[in-house]
Design an enzyme around this catalytic site. Structure first.
Site, short mmCIF file in Angstrom:
data_model
loop_
_atom_site.label_atom_id
_atom_site.label_comp_id
_atom_site.label_asym_id
_atom_site.label_seq_id
_atom_site.Cartn_x
_atom_site.Cartn_y
_atom_site.Cartn_z
N LYS A 79 0.85 -1.20 0.00
CA LYS A 79 0.00 0.00 0.00
C LYS A 79 0.88 1.25 0.00
CE LYS A 79 -3.89 2.10 2.55
NZ LYS A 79 -4.82 1.97 3.69
N SER A 159 -9.86 2.42 2.79
CA SER A 159 -8.93 3.06 1.89
C SER A 159 -7.99 2.09 1.18
CB SER A 159 -8.09 4.06 2.70
OG SER A 159 -7.28 3.39 3.67
N SER A 183 -10.52 0.25 7.11
CA SER A 183 -9.87 0.29 5.79
C SER A 183 -9.19 -0.99 5.34
CB SER A 183 -8.85 1.44 5.75
OG SER A 183 -9.51 2.67 5.70
#
Length: 493
Positions: A79, A159, A183
């Site tokens: 990420k 997210s 998330s």
């Protein structure tokens, strides 16, 4: 080559050990898959092909010499919130344009030390603020799942949408992610992957771009429960550079999988039956209860009375911390700089151009609730609510409950640029209704695929555990995984 990318991490480890293929061949298969799919899915923002090949060759050398480490040769996506030395890291925000850290996050350092291979950086909501991966400077990520017979692009959740989409579409064997209010777990539920948010302090936050420091926690998104356990074992550690990381041993999570749940008490909180909850989510929850009962667990009804205050309290605490954390991005030392007549105007211009709409909204909310006239009325009150939420969970666990079973999300994935969601930020924020309590209390939570809705889209269940008892979550999540079966998207990309 396609078949190589469909292997789980546990299968990869066994087959690499048996020399059925090399780490380099596996990495090439993933790089080829990314090249084919990424234009449509937009899961990766940077592909580190040369670095991946280099790392894979080093893994092959170790495998040949018999010194394989726990993740030797396993290709992972990272990420864009994790600092990766020399590799572009910008939390998918314009304000961090061209930023290349000179250091590595502790979590990724741990993964590379265990032999993992980096395929690239994954798309995400800007500064991890969002529930749909539509706030990214690089544009939205597209969910590999589509409605049965439909061709509408759906969100993968956020997210960590890039992480979930990449794992679901076989573009990495597993991925790092972070969870501030859901998330990891919400994108996992939207993509039929497994995502665990460990206990606050289980993984170091050093080198992870901060959103809300008292809520942020790193964790993995993986194809199945076993893979999530393998990844978390490598990611977790105490770290002198992060004073919130806890110095307790990291167990062998994989060993918990397959253990009986007979006699475990599973709590069912009545407050999670929210108004307007779709019948399909309610039915799936009941199915999950039956699966746990059939496996020998005892089902007990519990009350978490302050649940209804969690979401409003979260959307005070998180923006307050974000407004403070994001004050450091000013265009002076790194990232985007937009000139002005003086330094104040340069700050204003850089921040106005560099931050997206959702990030600006949260900074403004945070600044407002921390301001002199409103600090007591909003921020302090929200922190008191947080204490009450934590106490609710403590009382449930003190009464003998071993884990709590809830839905993971209030709906399946929705469309990209959904008009209702875009018109009303609160409607978007409600995606976190089942997940934020876990962050507010600092507890571990896992989302596991449990079924499909009437349109053929994945739905997940969530298990919440005692602090630092992720083992029970892996144990119970595996029961749901075994009962529900596997779910894969039909390839259209």
């Amino acid at each position: 080559m396609t078949e190589l990318t469909k292997l789980t991490i546990s299968e990869i480890r066994a087959k690499l050990a048996d020399k059925e293929f090399t780490a380099l061949e596996l990495t090439e298969a993933y790089l080829s898959a990314i090249q084919t799919a990424n234009e449509k899915l937009n899961a990766y923002i940077t592909v580190t092909a040369d670095k991946a090949r280099e790392m894979a060759k080093a893994s092959d050398m170790r495998l040949m010499q018999g010194g394989a480490r726990p993740l030797e040769g396993v290709p992972l996506g990272i990420k864009d919130l994790f600092a990766t030395e020399g590799v572009h890291t910008q939390a998918c925000s314009h304000i961090l344009d061209a930023f290349k850290p000179r250091y590595e996050s502790t979590v990724t350092t741990n993964l590379w030390a265990d032999g993992a291979v980096m395929l690239g950086k994954l798309n995400m909501d800007e500064f991890a603020m969002g529930s749909s991966n539509e706030t990214s400077y690089y544009g939205p990520v597209v969910n590999p799942w589509r409605e049965e017979g439909g061709n509408k692009d759906l969100v993968p959740g956020g997210s960590s949408g890039g992480s979930a989409a990449a794992v679901a579409a076989w573009l990495c064997a597993g991925a790092t992610a972070t969870d501030t209010g859901g998330s990891i777990r919400q994108p996992a539920a939207f993509t039929a992957t497994v995502g665990i948010k460990p206990t606050y302090g289980r993984c170091s936050r050093w080198g992870i771009v901060a959103f809300a420091s008292s809520l942020d926690q790193a964790g993995p998104i993986a194809r199945d429960v076993r893979d999530a356990a393998i990844l978390l074992k490598s990611m977790a550690s105490v770290d002198p550079k992060d004073t919130t990381s806890i110095d307790i041993p990291v167990p062998d999570y994989e060993a918990a999988i397959g253990q009986s749940v007979k006699g475990l008490k599973i709590g069912i909180p009545k407050e999670y039956r929210v108004e307007g909850m779709p019948a399909e989510i309610e039915a799936l929850w009941h199915k999950g209860i039956e699966w746990m009962r059939d496996a020998g667990a005892e089902i007990v009804d519990i009350s978490l009375p302050h649940t209804k205050y969690a979401l409003p309290a979260y959307y005070i605490v998180a923006p307050a911390e974000a407004s403070s954390n994001l004050a450091r991005y000013d265009g002076v030392r790194y990232g985007l700089r937009v000139p002005g007549r003086d330094i104040t105007e340069m700050y204003e211009n850089s921040r106005a151009a560099g931050f997206g709409r959702e990030v600006k909204r949260r900074i403004m909310i945070g600044t407002y609730v921390l301001s002199a006239g409103y600090y007591d009325a909003y921020y302090l009150r929200a922190q008191r609510v947080r204490t009450l939420i934590k106490r609710d969970f403590e009382q449930a666990f003190e009464a003998g409950v071993d884990a709590i079973l809830t839905p993971a999300t209030p709906s399946a994935a929705f469309g990209i640029a959904d008009q209702e969601m875009n018109a009303d930020p609160v409607k978007m924020y409600l995606n976190d209704i089942f997940t934020v309590t876990v962050n507010m209390a600092g507890l571990p939570g896992i989302a596991v695929p449990a079924g499909l809705d009437s349109r053929g889209l994945p739905l997940g269940l969530q298990l919440i555990g005692r602090a630092f008892d992720e083992e029970t979550l892996f144990r119970t999540a595996h029961i749901i995984e075994q009962a529900a079966g596997k779910f894969e998207p039909k390839r259209w990309w």
